[in-house]
Design a protein around this motif. Structure first.
Motif, PDB file in Angstrom:
ATOM      1  N   VAL A   1       0.840  -1.203   0.000  1.00  0.00           N
ATOM      2  CA  VAL A   1       0.000   0.000   0.000  1.00  0.00           C
ATOM      3  C   VAL A   1       0.872   1.248   0.000  1.00  0.00           C
ATOM      4  O   VAL A   1       0.642   2.197  -0.767  1.00  0.00           O
ATOM      5  N   GLY A   2       1.886   1.275   0.878  1.00  0.00           N
ATOM      6  CA  GLY A   2       2.776   2.434   0.955  1.00  0.00           C
ATOM      7  C   GLY A   2       3.568   2.636  -0.322  1.00  0.00           C
ATOM      8  O   GLY A   2       3.650   3.764  -0.846  1.00  0.00           O
ATOM      9  N   ALA A   3       4.139   1.559  -0.871  1.00  0.00           N
ATOM     10  CA  ALA A   3       4.973   1.663  -2.075  1.00  0.00           C
ATOM     11  C   ALA A   3       4.153   2.079  -3.288  1.00  0.00           C
ATOM     12  O   ALA A   3       4.596   2.918  -4.095  1.00  0.00           O
ATOM     13  N   SER A   4       2.960   1.508  -3.446  1.00  0.00           N
ATOM     14  CA  SER A   4       2.126   1.876  -4.597  1.00  0.00           C
ATOM     15  C   SER A   4       1.668   3.328  -4.505  1.00  0.00           C
ATOM     16  O   SER A   4       1.601   4.038  -5.525  1.00  0.00           O
ATOM     17  N   SER A   5       1.391   3.796  -3.292  1.00  0.00           N
ATOM     18  CA  SER A   5       1.002   5.201  -3.111  1.00  0.00           C
ATOM     19  C   SER A   5       2.169   6.129  -3.439  1.00  0.00           C
ATOM     20  O   SER A   5       1.985   7.200  -4.046  1.00  0.00           O
ATOM     21  N   GLU A   6       3.374   5.726  -3.044  1.00  0.00           N
ATOM     22  CA  GLU A   6       4.571   6.505  -3.375  1.00  0.00           C
ATOM     23  C   GLU A   6       4.702   6.642  -4.888  1.00  0.00           C
ATOM     24  O   GLU A   6       4.961   7.737  -5.412  1.00  0.00           O
ATOM     25  N   CYS A   7       4.517   5.531  -5.596  1.00  0.00           N
ATOM     26  CA  CYS A   7       4.648   5.550  -7.056  1.00  0.00           C
ATOM     27  C   CYS A   7       3.620   6.474  -7.700  1.00  0.00           C
ATOM     28  O   CYS A   7       3.943   7.211  -8.645  1.00  0.00           O
ATOM     29  N   VAL A   8       2.394   6.443  -7.192  1.00  0.00           N
ATOM     30  CA  VAL A   8       1.344   7.317  -7.743  1.00  0.00           C
ATOM     31  C   VAL A   8       1.727   8.785  -7.553  1.00  0.00           C
ATOM     32  O   VAL A   8       1.583   9.604  -8.472  1.00  0.00           O
ATOM     33  N   LEU A   9       2.236   9.143  -6.368  1.00  0.00           N
ATOM     34  CA  LEU A   9       2.602  10.535  -6.104  1.00  0.00           C
ATOM     35  C   LEU A   9       3.797  10.965  -6.941  1.00  0.00           C
ATOM     36  O   LEU A   9       3.849  12.110  -7.420  1.00  0.00           O
ATOM     37  N   ILE A  10       4.759  10.069  -7.113  1.00  0.00           N
ATOM     38  CA  ILE A  10       5.925  10.394  -7.955  1.00  0.00           C
ATOM     39  C   ILE A  10       5.472  10.656  -9.392  1.00  0.00           C
ATOM     40  O   ILE A  10       5.935  11.602 -10.045  1.00  0.00           O
ATOM     41  N   TYR A  11       4.563   9.828  -9.890  1.00  0.00           N
ATOM     42  CA  TYR A  11       4.062   9.999 -11.256  1.00  0.00           C
ATOM     43  C   TYR A  11       3.225  11.270 -11.374  1.00  0.00           C
ATOM     44  O   TYR A  11       3.359  12.035 -12.342  1.00  0.00           O
ATOM     45  N   THR A  12       2.377  11.503 -10.381  1.00  0.00           N
ATOM     46  CA  THR A  12       1.490  12.672 -10.407  1.00  0.00           C
ATOM     47  C   THR A  12       2.280  13.985 -10.429  1.00  0.00           C
ATOM     48  O   THR A  12       1.848  14.974 -11.020  1.00  0.00           O
ATOM     49  N   SER A  13       3.450  13.977  -9.800  1.00  0.00           N
ATOM     50  CA  SER A  13       4.232  15.219  -9.672  1.00  0.00           C
ATOM     51  C   SER A  13       5.067  15.545 -10.902  1.00  0.00           C
ATOM     52  O   SER A  13       5.712  16.601 -10.950  1.00  0.00           O
TER      53      SER A  13
END
Length: 231
Positions: A170-182
């Motif tokens: 959950v934490g790693a996938s959320s990190e990836c989403v935020l990195i992509y979103t930014s």
């Protein structure tokens, strides 16, 4: 004279693994204080997240505004764990420790604090990520703090080596989403910045399975039970 009976050569026993050296008292006290303060810091971050969600009727867009400084500070302190591993204060592998710390520091400082993009920090994935981080760290630091003085709580140990099955992905996938979103936001800083995002994103492909399997092995070692010795 009767010939001497041949004696069977007994194989030498494999040398037992040397027990770990007892840490000096000042190292124990330092690590205990570090883990206790980290436990309190992450506990406070988790409290602020929950309080914000309650006060705003679940408005996750307000979460980062209320945890910005606290999250940045506790995540900065986590970088000391690389040093602890390098100088031998803890037995944790330097490589896995660096991978774990780097991804979170990258997201906390570069993606959230430095980029300061509302589209990124107002994302629901920010709240999900911080909750996953906070629960993981509250349990982990309390476990480490007690373990320094050989205080073992079975339930805490089980939680420490079981909750990661859900919290890590959950934490790693959320990190990836935020990195992509930014990516659009970091492109305004420099045209080369998006490449940094993509490199870090791609690094999750080989490194996350390594870290995940490392935790599974740790769980098996701690909770898997000891084999009975046979003579």
């Amino acid at each position: 004279m009767a010939p001497k009976k041949a004696t069977r050569a007994t194989p030498k026993k494999a040398q037992a693994s040397k027990p770990r050296k007892e840490k000096p008292l000042f190292v124990k006290l330092y690590l205990f204080l570090y883990n206790l303060l980290s436990f309190a810091g992450w506990g406070y971050v988790l409290f602020l997240v929950i309080k914000t969600l309650i006060d705003t009727n679940g408005n996750y867009t307000k979460v980062y505004d209320n945890i910005r400084n606290e999250l940045t500070i506790v995540q900065a302190c986590a970088a000391l764990e690389i040093l602890h591993s390098l100088i031998g204060f803890v037995p944790s592998p330097v490589f896995t420790t660096t991978c774990q710390v780097f991804s979170r520091v990258f997201v906390s400082y570069y993606i959230l604090y430095y980029t300061n993009d509302p589209k990124t920090y107002q994302s629901p994935f920010l709240t999900v990520m911080v909750i996953a981080w906070s629960i993981t760290e509250v349990v982990r630091y309390l476990y480490y703090a007690l373990n320094i003085f050989k205080i073992h709580v079975k339930l805490l140990t089980w939680i420490r080596y079981t909750f990661f099955y859900v919290l890590y992905p959950v934490g790693a996938s959320s990190e990836c989403v935020l990195i992509y979103t930014s990516i659009p936001a970091v492109a305004k800083i420099s045209k080369y910045c998006p490449y940094v995002n993509w490199v870090v994103l791609l690094s999750y492909v080989p490194f996350f399975p390594i870290l995940y399997m490392h935790m599974i092995k740790q769980r098996k070692r701690v909770l898997g039970g000891k084999k009975k010795k046979t003579q």
